[in-house]
Motif scaffolding. Structure first.
Motif, PDB file in Angstrom:
ATOM      1  N   ILE A 114       0.909  -1.108  -0.020  1.00 31.73           N
ATOM      2  CA  ILE A 114      -0.047  -0.158   0.127  1.00 31.73           C
ATOM      3  C   ILE A 114       0.875   1.375   0.044  1.00 31.73           C
ATOM      4  O   ILE A 114       0.519   2.372  -0.122  1.00 31.73           O
ATOM      5  CB  ILE A 114      -0.845   0.103   1.129  1.00 31.73           C
ATOM      6  CG1 ILE A 114      -1.785  -1.218   1.099  1.00 31.73           C
ATOM      7  CG2 ILE A 114      -1.843   1.176   1.235  1.00 31.73           C
ATOM      8  CD1 ILE A 114      -2.896  -1.346   2.348  1.00 31.73           C
ATOM      9  N   THR A 115       2.169   1.033   0.248  1.00 29.20           N
ATOM     10  CA  THR A 115       2.990   2.218  -0.067  1.00 29.20           C
ATOM     11  C   THR A 115       3.477   2.522  -1.369  1.00 29.20           C
ATOM     12  O   THR A 115       4.204   3.395  -1.835  1.00 29.20           O
ATOM     13  CB  THR A 115       4.461   1.872   0.813  1.00 29.20           C
ATOM     14  OG1 THR A 115       4.999   0.664   0.292  1.00 29.20           O
ATOM     15  CG2 THR A 115       4.281   1.460   2.277  1.00 29.20           C
ATOM     16  N   LEU A 116       2.925   1.778  -2.465  1.00 32.33           N
ATOM     17  CA  LEU A 116       3.436   1.970  -3.542  1.00 32.33           C
ATOM     18  C   LEU A 116       2.657   2.882  -4.525  1.00 32.33           C
ATOM     19  O   LEU A 116       3.147   3.553  -5.473  1.00 32.33           O
ATOM     20  CB  LEU A 116       3.050   0.608  -4.760  1.00 32.33           C
ATOM     21  CG  LEU A 116       4.126  -0.482  -4.249  1.00 32.33           C
ATOM     22  CD1 LEU A 116       3.813  -1.715  -4.911  1.00 32.33           C
ATOM     23  CD2 LEU A 116       5.539  -0.020  -4.662  1.00 32.33           C
ATOM     24  N   LEU A 260       0.724   9.035   0.695  1.00 35.72           N
ATOM     25  CA  LEU A 260       1.693   8.466   1.575  1.00 35.72           C
ATOM     26  C   LEU A 260       1.034   7.648   2.706  1.00 35.72           C
ATOM     27  O   LEU A 260       1.755   7.323   3.342  1.00 35.72           O
ATOM     28  CB  LEU A 260       2.853   9.479   2.035  1.00 35.72           C
ATOM     29  CG  LEU A 260       3.653  10.099   1.215  1.00 35.72           C
ATOM     30  CD1 LEU A 260       4.116  11.295   1.839  1.00 35.72           C
ATOM     31  CD2 LEU A 260       4.497   9.091   0.777  1.00 35.72           C
ATOM     32  N   LEU A 261      -0.258   7.736   2.727  1.00 32.23           N
ATOM     33  CA  LEU A 261      -0.941   7.141   3.796  1.00 32.23           C
ATOM     34  C   LEU A 261      -0.482   5.653   3.733  1.00 32.23           C
ATOM     35  O   LEU A 261      -0.361   5.012   5.057  1.00 32.23           O
ATOM     36  CB  LEU A 261      -2.551   7.117   3.469  1.00 32.23           C
ATOM     37  CG  LEU A 261      -3.347   8.311   3.997  1.00 32.23           C
ATOM     38  CD1 LEU A 261      -4.889   8.054   3.568  1.00 32.23           C
ATOM     39  CD2 LEU A 261      -3.398   8.242   5.586  1.00 32.23           C
ATOM     40  N   GLY A 262      -0.346   4.964   2.747  1.00 33.10           N
ATOM     41  CA  GLY A 262       0.135   3.616   2.684  1.00 33.10           C
ATOM     42  C   GLY A 262       1.528   3.494   3.493  1.00 33.10           C
ATOM     43  O   GLY A 262       1.788   2.414   3.902  1.00 33.10           O
ATOM     44  N   SER A 263       2.491   4.516   3.175  1.00 35.55           N
ATOM     45  CA  SER A 263       3.589   4.401   3.716  1.00 35.55           C
ATOM     46  C   SER A 263       3.789   4.448   5.201  1.00 35.55           C
ATOM     47  O   SER A 263       4.205   3.705   6.050  1.00 35.55           O
ATOM     48  CB  SER A 263       4.500   5.667   3.092  1.00 35.55           C
ATOM     49  OG  SER A 263       4.675   5.621   1.678  1.00 35.55           O
ATOM     50  N   VAL A 264       2.776   5.322   5.750  1.00 32.14           N
ATOM     51  CA  VAL A 264       2.733   5.369   7.162  1.00 32.14           C
ATOM     52  C   VAL A 264       1.918   4.008   7.807  1.00 32.14           C
ATOM     53  O   VAL A 264       2.376   3.505   8.742  1.00 32.14           O
ATOM     54  CB  VAL A 264       1.916   6.373   7.827  1.00 32.14           C
ATOM     55  CG1 VAL A 264       1.523   6.520   9.030  1.00 32.14           C
ATOM     56  CG2 VAL A 264       2.761   7.815   7.260  1.00 32.14           C
ATOM     57  N   GLY A 265       1.229   3.597   6.941  1.00 33.23           N
ATOM     58  CA  GLY A 265       0.264   2.345   7.132  1.00 33.23           C
ATOM     59  C   GLY A 265       1.352   1.247   7.320  1.00 33.23           C
ATOM     60  O   GLY A 265       1.179   0.279   8.293  1.00 33.23           O
ATOM     61  N   LEU A 291      14.004   4.069   4.250  1.00 38.30           N
ATOM     62  CA  LEU A 291      13.701   4.995   2.976  1.00 38.30           C
ATOM     63  C   LEU A 291      12.205   5.476   2.919  1.00 38.30           C
ATOM     64  O   LEU A 291      12.174   6.766   2.569  1.00 38.30           O
ATOM     65  CB  LEU A 291      13.936   4.065   2.102  1.00 38.30           C
ATOM     66  CG  LEU A 291      15.181   3.562   1.602  1.00 38.30           C
ATOM     67  CD1 LEU A 291      15.184   2.267   0.704  1.00 38.30           C
ATOM     68  CD2 LEU A 291      16.175   4.773   1.110  1.00 38.30           C
ATOM     69  N   ILE A 292      11.417   4.576   3.528  1.00 43.59           N
ATOM     70  CA  ILE A 292       9.929   5.212   3.597  1.00 43.59           C
ATOM     71  C   ILE A 292       9.859   6.430   4.473  1.00 43.59           C
ATOM     72  O   ILE A 292       9.172   7.446   3.936  1.00 43.59           O
ATOM     73  CB  ILE A 292       8.846   4.308   4.216  1.00 43.59           C
ATOM     74  CG1 ILE A 292       8.722   3.228   3.118  1.00 43.59           C
ATOM     75  CG2 ILE A 292       7.631   4.790   4.549  1.00 43.59           C
ATOM     76  CD1 ILE A 292       8.325   2.061   3.367  1.00 43.59           C
ATOM     77  N   GLY A 293      10.570   6.555   5.709  1.00 41.84           N
ATOM     78  CA  GLY A 293      10.559   7.619   6.659  1.00 41.84           C
ATOM     79  C   GLY A 293      11.180   8.627   6.094  1.00 41.84           C
ATOM     80  O   GLY A 293      10.885   9.905   6.316  1.00 41.84           O
TER      81      GLY A 293
END
Length: 308
Positions: A114-116, A260-265, A291-293
């Motif tokens: 879901i970060t994609l 970016l919701l997916g990255s936090v998720g 990397l996401i952070g």
């Protein structure tokens, strides 16, 4: 003059701080949601049934809140189109794929993919001239994407990888990215986020109900014990908060920041899957998370610079 300058400074600070709060809160709920779906699968609660009843409950919660505030979803040709397409792309279609895939690929992996959407959303926003190219924001999107790709690569290279379900799950982020762009482009003029959210969820529930009539799908909930109903109630509350925050973030932060919701998720969902559900930690978890952070940080800095 000093007072006016101070007011402008506070206004700019709120302009980037509010989206950040919505992003972190909504992402945390998203990470929790994927783990609740894993629990539902563990107790043999069909993905469609869990999703339909949870979405219906969330729609009811938000509808009651909208009625209490005197801000019910408007119904006309324009808004019905918005509810239907938003509900299909961002709720019914994507979540049905994710929830169905979780028993086969794990809650941690779904939380990661879901970060994609950020890169897809960013490219689309640039192409549609919804975003102005900025090096910091582009670097943030690339960093977040690199983190997701690092984690996805290790999952695909595992000897027991279920390629069919991995590929089906990867369709979900594409739907989310298209939905992010659509909701911004077609936002009905003069309609608030707390009126649009229940309308979208009602449309998604209707779509899911129609899927239930197809062969191979079940809408039944096991009645032998209360746990399925407790999970549905909890997921309904999570969805209500998640989708209300999604619309607030869409309005204040734009489609790229929203994606970016997916990255936090993932940052929330993966540790929960590992610590509480006994899933194996994905290879490359530390690098991917860093990397996401970094991506979220760069996008926030870029957002703040845009407002100055």
């Amino acid at each position: 003059m000093t007072s006016l300058s101070t007011t402008r400074t506070h206004s700019r600070k709120r302009a980037w701080l509010a989206p950040l709060v919505y992003l972190l809160s909504g992402g945390a709920l998203l990470g929790l949601s994927t783990n609740l779906a894993k629990l539902a699968g563990d107790i043999q609660l069909p993905a469609l049934a869990f999703l339909f009843w949870s979405i219906s409950g969330a729609a009811l919660i938000l509808l009651v809140l909208a009625a209490f505030r005197g801000n019910l979803p408007p119904v006309n040709v324009r808004t019905v189109e918005y509810y239907a397409i938003s509900g299909l792309l961002g709720v019914a279609g994507a979540n049905l794929l994710f929830f169905s895939a979780i028993p086969h690929v794990g809650a941690g992996f779904v939380a990661l993919i879901i970060t994609l959407p950020p890169l897809l959303t960013y490219i689309g926003a640039l192409a549609l001239k919804m975003e102005r190219f900025q090096v910091l924001r582009a670097a943030g999107v690339i960093s977040a994407l690199a983190g997701a790709v690092t984690l996805a690569f290790h999952k695909l290279s595992a000897p027991d990888a279920n390629y069919l379900w991995i590929l089906l799950a990867l369709i979900g982020p594409v739907l989310l990215a298209i939905g992010n762009l659509y909701r911004t482009l077609r936002w009905p003029e003069g309609v608030s986020s707390d009126a649009l959210a229940p309308g979208m969820l009602i449309a998604a529930a209707i779509i899911l109900l129609s899927v239930g009539f197809l062969p191979g799908f079940s809408m039944s909930v096991p009645t032998e014990r209360s746990l399925p109903f407790l999970l549905i109630a909890l997921q309904a509350m999570v969805f209500a908060g998640q989708f209300l925050l999604l619309f607030l973030l869409q309005k204040s932060g734009g489609p790229v920041f929203l994606s970016l919701l997916g990255s936090v998720g993932a940052v929330v969902g993966v540790p929960v899957a590992i610590l509480l559900q006994g899933e194996t930690a994905p290879e490359g978890l530390l690098l991917g998370t860093l990397l996401i952070g970094a991506g979220i940080t760069l996008l926030n800095i870029g957002k703040a610079k845009q407002l100055n």
